[in-house]
Design an enzyme around this catalytic site. Structure first.
Site, PDB file in Angstrom:
ATOM      1  N   ASP A  84      -3.652  30.138  22.373  1.00 49.43           N
ATOM      2  CA  ASP A  84      -3.186  30.245  20.508  1.00 49.43           C
ATOM      3  C   ASP A  84      -3.954  31.804  20.375  1.00 49.43           C
ATOM      4  O   ASP A  84      -5.089  31.188  20.840  1.00 49.43           O
ATOM      5  CB  ASP A  84      -3.901  29.122  20.688  1.00 49.43           C
ATOM      6  N   HIS A  85      -3.259  32.501  19.708  1.00 49.16           N
ATOM      7  CA  HIS A  85      -3.889  33.293  19.098  1.00 49.16           C
ATOM      8  C   HIS A  85      -4.223  34.600  19.543  1.00 49.16           C
ATOM      9  O   HIS A  85      -5.447  35.029  19.082  1.00 49.16           O
ATOM     10  CB  HIS A  85      -4.994  33.135  17.671  1.00 49.16           C
ATOM     11  N   ASP A 106      -1.171  37.307  18.522  1.00 52.12           N
ATOM     12  CA  ASP A 106      -1.080  37.047  16.912  1.00 52.12           C
ATOM     13  C   ASP A 106      -2.038  38.551  16.629  1.00 52.12           C
ATOM     14  O   ASP A 106      -2.985  38.901  17.152  1.00 52.12           O
ATOM     15  CB  ASP A 106      -2.056  36.124  16.964  1.00 52.12           C
ATOM     16  N   HIS A 178      -4.685  27.437   8.319  1.00 52.88           N
ATOM     17  CA  HIS A 178      -5.570  26.205   9.765  1.00 52.88           C
ATOM     18  C   HIS A 178      -6.683  25.806   8.999  1.00 52.88           C
ATOM     19  O   HIS A 178      -7.610  26.240   7.808  1.00 52.88           O
ATOM     20  CB  HIS A 178      -6.123  27.625  10.540  1.00 52.88           C
ATOM     21  N   HIS A 206       1.993  26.586  12.198  1.00 53.51           N
ATOM     22  CA  HIS A 206       0.609  26.688  12.754  1.00 53.51           C
ATOM     23  C   HIS A 206      -0.386  25.699  11.094  1.00 53.51           C
ATOM     24  O   HIS A 206       1.018  25.728  10.022  1.00 53.51           O
ATOM     25  CB  HIS A 206      -0.409  28.970  12.159  1.00 53.51           C
ATOM     26  N   GLY A 208      -1.012  22.378  11.127  1.00 51.75           N
ATOM     27  CA  GLY A 208      -0.526  21.170  10.958  1.00 51.75           C
ATOM     28  C   GLY A 208      -1.859  20.389  10.500  1.00 51.75           C
ATOM     29  O   GLY A 208      -1.077  19.494   9.812  1.00 51.75           O
ATOM     30  N   THR A 209      -2.643  20.503  10.606  1.00 48.50           N
ATOM     31  CA  THR A 209      -3.420  19.121  10.129  1.00 48.50           C
ATOM     32  C   THR A 209      -3.759  19.600   8.499  1.00 48.50           C
ATOM     33  O   THR A 209      -3.254  20.368   7.817  1.00 48.50           O
ATOM     34  CB  THR A 209      -5.599  20.110  10.469  1.00 48.50           C
ATOM     35  N   ASN A 230      -4.790  21.155  15.494  1.00 48.98           N
ATOM     36  CA  ASN A 230      -6.403  20.985  16.404  1.00 48.98           C
ATOM     37  C   ASN A 230      -7.377  21.004  15.908  1.00 48.98           C
ATOM     38  O   ASN A 230      -8.213  19.632  15.277  1.00 48.98           O
ATOM     39  CB  ASN A 230      -6.567  23.094  16.216  1.00 48.98           C
ATOM     40  N   THR A 231      -7.977  20.736  13.943  1.00 47.13           N
ATOM     41  CA  THR A 231      -9.188  20.432  13.355  1.00 47.13           C
ATOM     42  C   THR A 231      -8.511  18.980  13.290  1.00 47.13           C
ATOM     43  O   THR A 231      -9.668  18.375  13.261  1.00 47.13           O
ATOM     44  CB  THR A 231      -8.623  21.134  11.571  1.00 47.13           C
TER      45      THR A 231
HETATM   46  P1  13P Z   1      -5.344  23.357  11.672  1.00 51.35           P
HETATM   47  O1  13P Z   1      -6.516  23.934  12.798  1.00 51.35           O
HETATM   48  O2  13P Z   1      -5.025  23.424  10.504  1.00 51.35           O
HETATM   49  O3  13P Z   1      -5.314  21.943  12.944  1.00 51.35           O
HETATM   50  O4  13P Z   1      -4.496  24.288  12.776  1.00 51.35           O
HETATM   51  C1  13P Z   1      -3.920  24.324  14.633  1.00 51.35           C
HETATM   52  C2  13P Z   1      -3.224  25.579  14.746  1.00 51.35           C
HETATM   53  O5  13P Z   1      -2.414  26.013  14.014  1.00 51.35           O
HETATM   54  C3  13P Z   1      -3.479  26.247  16.051  1.00 51.35           C
HETATM   55  O6  13P Z   1      -3.160  28.114  16.359  1.00 51.35           O
END
Ligand code: 13P
Length: 291
Positions: A84-85, A106, A178, A206, A208-209, A230-231
């Site tokens: 990721d990134h 990225d 993010h 990206h 999505g939280t 992720n978060t």
């Molecule tokens: P969040 O932490 O906002 O869910 O984003 C995750 C993300 O986009 C990882 O690439």
């Protein structure tokens, strides 16, 4: 066996649903995600940031951890292990050489021509090893691995240019960030739809939280077929574990402390995946088996 994301995203793109990308941070999270996704019989993308790689020891350790768990837990679903990134060609190459089946380059912090040159270099190397490539244009912004970036939106022209590098999926920054949102997220659905109308490759959301489910579903209708989370899992896990620690000051076994967040995480995964799967599916008859 690990797979790249091409087949799972092509199917999702065609049938209008989204594949979940969950970031992993440690053994326990990886295990919970694999077990839950296997139970749901749904493919998954495991995202590993450079910070998570450093935390866990290195790409080779992460690769061994994921493939080892898949074997020991008898995981039957397609699993994509995705950087990721990735911040440079060298980091992407390191992940690929360690066995990752997919990478995100990225280079969105550079001007477009430079972003394209770096992305193309990654595409050439990755495709020679059947590894899929995601790239970003515009800049998602917000906080990842404690680093803050400012969001700016992708244009259609930039997306069309970056797609010429041969990438397999595109993450156009269209208002998501993010980490936690301050107020309601403001996604540019119009441009999302426009990009989708011009490009056949899968689009990635990206940050999505914290995006309300109706917006997630609208994004899927506008062409999003990979959603990164992720978060949200971190917050879910943290809320339960901090209560557990408060209520059980004498329990210090890390398996019990860390594991106290297991069910909450699994419930959250289930809820997210069901929203991604059935999003915009009112006219679809399929059950929850999307393999
Ligand atoms: P969040 O932490 O906002 O869910 O984003 C995750 C993300 O986009 C990882 O690439």
């Amino acid at each position: 066996m690990l797979v790249n994301f091409n087949e799972m995203l092509a199917k999702a793109n065609k049938e209008q649903y989204a594949i979940a990308h969950f970031n992993i941070n440690n053994l326990e999270w990886t295990k919970y995600i694999l077990e839950q996704m296997n139970e749901l019989n749904t493919p998954v993308i495991l995202g590993v940031s450079e910070g998570a790689k450093k935390y866990m020891g290195g790409f080779y350790t992460v690769y061994q951890l994921v493939t080892g768990l898949m074997k020991d837990l008898d995981i039957k679903i397609p699993v994509c292990l995705h950087l990721d990134h990735g911040s440079s060609f060298e980091v992407c190459k390191e992940a690929i050489d360690a066995g990752f089946s997919s990478v995100m380059i990225d280079a969105s912090r550079y001007p477009l021509a430079e972003n394209m040159a770096i992305t193309k270099q990654v595409v050439d190397y990755a495709h020679s090893k059947q590894v899929s490539v995601e790239a970003e244009v515009g800049h998602v912004g917000g906080t990842i691995d404690n680093l803050y970036g400012t969001m700016y939106q992708a244009t259609l022209e930039d997306c069309l240019m970056l797609a010429k590098t041969g990438i397999d999926a595109l993450a156009p920054a269209l208002g998501s960030v993010h980490g936690l949102y301050r107020g309601e997220p403001n996604l540019n659905f119009e441009r999302m739809q426009e990009i989708h109308n011009h490009l056949s490759i899968p689009l990635v959301l990206h940050g999505g939280t914290g995006i309300p489910m109706d917006m997630i579903q609208k994004a899927i209708r506008c062409g999003i077929c990979k959603i990164n989370i992720n978060t949200e899992l971190q917050v879910t896990w943290h809320n339960v574990v901090s209560e557990f620690v408060k209520d059980h000051p004498n329990i210090y076994d890390p398996r019990k402390v860390i594991g106290s967040g297991e069910q909450a995480m699994k419930d959250k995964i289930k809820a997210l995946v069901s929203a991604f799967t059935y999003a915009s599916c009112s006219n679809k008859k399929e059950e929850n088996n999307i393999i």
